[in-house]
Design an enzyme around this catalytic site. Structure first.
Site, mmCIF file in Angstrom:
data_model
loop_
_atom_site.group_PDB
_atom_site.id
_atom_site.type_symbol
_atom_site.label_atom_id
_atom_site.label_comp_id
_atom_site.label_asym_id
_atom_site.label_seq_id
_atom_site.Cartn_x
_atom_site.Cartn_y
_atom_site.Cartn_z
ATOM 1 N N ASN A 101 1.059 -1.433 0.109
ATOM 2 C CA ASN A 101 0.133 -0.121 0.161
ATOM 3 C C ASN A 101 1.310 1.369 -0.040
ATOM 4 O O ASN A 101 1.141 1.787 0.860
ATOM 5 C CB ASN A 101 -1.102 0.042 1.065
ATOM 6 C CG ASN A 101 -1.914 1.020 1.560
ATOM 7 O OD1 ASN A 101 -1.933 2.008 0.622
ATOM 8 N ND2 ASN A 101 -2.551 1.624 2.194
ATOM 9 N N TRP A 102 1.064 1.500 -1.304
ATOM 10 C CA TRP A 102 1.633 3.108 -1.107
ATOM 11 C C TRP A 102 1.677 4.216 -1.028
ATOM 12 O O TRP A 102 1.915 4.976 -0.950
ATOM 13 C CB TRP A 102 1.901 3.028 -2.800
ATOM 14 C CG TRP A 102 3.396 2.684 -3.275
ATOM 15 C CD1 TRP A 102 4.184 1.601 -2.782
ATOM 16 C CD2 TRP A 102 3.767 2.460 -4.603
ATOM 17 N NE1 TRP A 102 4.963 1.194 -3.969
ATOM 18 C CE2 TRP A 102 4.552 1.822 -5.182
ATOM 19 C CE3 TRP A 102 3.566 2.803 -5.839
ATOM 20 C CZ2 TRP A 102 5.743 0.913 -5.696
ATOM 21 C CZ3 TRP A 102 3.961 2.928 -6.967
ATOM 22 C CH2 TRP A 102 5.013 1.748 -7.112
ATOM 23 N N LYS A 103 0.281 3.733 -0.384
ATOM 24 C CA LYS A 103 -0.475 4.915 0.171
ATOM 25 C C LYS A 103 -0.107 7.101 -0.817
ATOM 26 O O LYS A 103 -0.447 6.209 -1.725
ATOM 27 C CB LYS A 103 -0.305 5.812 2.110
ATOM 28 C CG LYS A 103 -0.132 4.406 2.967
ATOM 29 C CD LYS A 103 0.086 4.368 4.474
ATOM 30 C CE LYS A 103 0.043 3.277 4.814
ATOM 31 N NZ LYS A 103 0.502 3.380 6.255
ATOM 32 N N HIS B 87 -9.522 0.967 5.354
ATOM 33 C CA HIS B 87 -7.811 1.165 5.781
ATOM 34 C C HIS B 87 -8.593 2.446 7.232
ATOM 35 O O HIS B 87 -9.030 3.388 6.440
ATOM 36 C CB HIS B 87 -7.165 1.665 4.899
ATOM 37 C CG HIS B 87 -5.492 2.386 5.172
ATOM 38 N ND1 HIS B 87 -5.056 3.105 6.188
ATOM 39 C CD2 HIS B 87 -4.890 1.046 5.349
ATOM 40 C CE1 HIS B 87 -3.928 2.108 6.965
ATOM 41 N NE2 HIS B 87 -3.380 1.315 5.368
ATOM 42 N N GLU C 265 -7.092 4.328 7.981
ATOM 43 C CA GLU C 265 -6.248 6.361 7.426
ATOM 44 C C GLU C 265 -7.644 6.856 7.287
ATOM 45 O O GLU C 265 -8.103 7.758 7.007
ATOM 46 C CB GLU C 265 -4.823 6.433 6.666
ATOM 47 C CG GLU C 265 -3.722 6.420 7.017
ATOM 48 C CD GLU C 265 -2.652 5.533 6.583
ATOM 49 O OE1 GLU C 265 -2.290 5.675 5.394
ATOM 50 O OE2 GLU C 265 -2.112 4.860 7.243
ATOM 51 N N GLU D 201 -5.489 -4.678 10.969
ATOM 52 C CA GLU D 201 -4.256 -4.326 10.788
ATOM 53 C C GLU D 201 -4.365 -3.326 12.177
ATOM 54 O O GLU D 201 -5.089 -2.199 11.645
ATOM 55 C CB GLU D 201 -4.398 -2.866 9.792
ATOM 56 C CG GLU D 201 -3.908 -3.290 8.764
ATOM 57 C CD GLU D 201 -3.656 -2.633 7.697
ATOM 58 O OE1 GLU D 201 -2.616 -2.718 6.797
ATOM 59 O OE2 GLU D 201 -3.835 -1.418 7.434
ATOM 60 N N GLY E 199 3.088 2.588 10.663
ATOM 61 C CA GLY E 199 3.961 3.400 10.590
ATOM 62 C C GLY E 199 4.580 3.815 12.103
ATOM 63 O O GLY E 199 5.176 4.435 11.648
ATOM 64 N N SER F 44 3.649 -2.700 10.209
ATOM 65 C CA SER F 44 5.350 -2.456 10.095
ATOM 66 C C SER F 44 5.964 -3.589 9.926
ATOM 67 O O SER F 44 6.650 -3.795 10.558
ATOM 68 C CB SER F 44 5.613 -1.983 11.744
ATOM 69 O OG SER F 44 5.271 -1.159 11.639
ATOM 70 N N GLY G 262 2.915 -1.157 4.053
ATOM 71 C CA GLY G 262 2.871 0.324 3.648
ATOM 72 C C GLY G 262 4.330 0.392 3.033
ATOM 73 O O GLY G 262 5.400 0.574 2.556
ATOM 74 N N GLY G 263 5.135 1.364 4.029
ATOM 75 C CA GLY G 263 6.458 1.908 4.150
ATOM 76 C C GLY G 263 7.838 0.798 3.775
ATOM 77 O O GLY G 263 7.879 1.471 2.748
HETATM 78 P P1 13P Z 1 3.516 0.280 7.798
HETATM 79 O O1 13P Z 1 3.558 -1.124 6.745
HETATM 80 O O2 13P Z 1 4.415 1.540 6.919
HETATM 81 O O3 13P Z 1 2.848 0.263 9.098
HETATM 82 O O4 13P Z 1 1.855 0.085 7.299
HETATM 83 C C1 13P Z 1 0.787 -0.497 6.964
HETATM 84 C C2 13P Z 1 0.013 -0.163 6.430
HETATM 85 O O5 13P Z 1 -1.184 0.801 6.603
HETATM 86 C C3 13P Z 1 -0.318 -0.727 5.031
HETATM 87 O O6 13P Z 1 -2.380 -0.453 4.750
#
Ligand code: 13P
Length: 252
Positions: A9-11, A94, A96, A166, A172, A212, A233-234
């Site tokens: 998930n590149w956000k 998600h 967010e 999640e 994050g 993470s 994510g990251g």
């Molecule tokens: P991180 O891997 O950066 O913690 O993010 C997880 C996430 O929100 C994937 O959708």
């Protein structure tokens, strides 16, 4: 028996050129789609150029969609448009989106229905806040989110669904849930699906862990019974890390 699914998930990261450079680097290095599903969920405007270059074993997904197929909804993206670009997956609910854009379980439910009628596979996110975990409310939160998300969704439709557990406190933050905590909550979600849809659906549905995840901890997470993949994510922004994590899933 459940095929692992590794999704990035590149956000709201990467420009077009950065995204193309990533895709050129990773698409040839992905494990066979027969063994592992790999997906990159990118910002909507860059999806077309990624789909053109995705290669055989990588799929491109969206991070959101609106629940109407067309209309006067300035700034939104429809499932029908995503489908016309051959987008295969879409992240829905998600944390967010829930936290910053006030998405409710009811909206998540409508978005899942919109995705399904447009032949998109929803990756449905659920998870608790830190205070909820500390107050032993995790299972209650997951129950509400799962029942709300899948209201009116049939057992056949559930075959298209991926669920991502999640925990919000692990996103994050560098603070991963332990593999035991992650497995316990993914197992709880599987039991909820069993109550709602029976064993064939529950044993077949893929449940990812997200929060993470990185090359250093993915093996331990994927070794657990109820964790069928990761939503990352990251660490998914780095091509070498994404390649390592996609290939780690071949050992599942
Ligand atoms: P991180 O891997 O950066 O913690 O993010 C997880 C996430 O929100 C994937 O959708």
């Amino acid at each position: 028996m459940r095929k692992p699914i590794i999704a990035g998930n590149w956000k709201m990261f990467k420009t077009r050129d950065e995204a193309i450079a990533f895709i050129y680097k990773v698409s040839e290095a992905m494990p066979s789609i027969k063994e592992v599903d790999t997906v990159i969920c990118a910002q909507a405007p860059m999806m077309r150029c990624l789909i053109k270059r995705q290669g055989e074993n990588l799929r491109i997904g969206a991070q959101n969609l609106y629940y109407e197929d067309e209309g006067a909804f300035t700034g939104e993206v429809s499932g029908s448009l995503l489908n016309s670009y051959n987008v295969e997956y879409v992240i829905i609910g998600h944390s967010e989106r829930r936290n910053y854009f006030n998405e409710t379980d009811e909206m998540v439910n409508k978005k899942i229905k919109a995705a399904l009628r447009n032949d998109l596979r929803p990756i449905v996110c659920v998870g608790e806040h830190l205070e909820e975990r500390e107050n032993n409310l995790t299972n209650q939160v997951l129950t509400t989110q799962i029942k709300g998300a899948f209201e009116g969704i049939s057992a056949i439709e559930m075959e298209q669904i991926v669920i991502a557990y999640e925990p919000i406190w692990a996103i994050g933050t560098g603070k991963t849930a332990t593999s035991e905590q992650a497995n316990e909550s993914c197992g709880y979600i599987r039991e909820l699906v069993r109550e709602l849809y029976g064993s064939i659906v529950a044993d077949g549905i893929r449940i990812q862990y997200g929060g993470s995840v990185k090359p250093e901890n993915i093996d331990e997470l994927l070794a657990k019974e109820h964790i069928d993949g990761a939503l990352i994510g990251g660490a998914s922004l780095d091509p070498d890390k994404f390649i390592a994590m996609a290939n780690a899933a071949t050992k599942k």
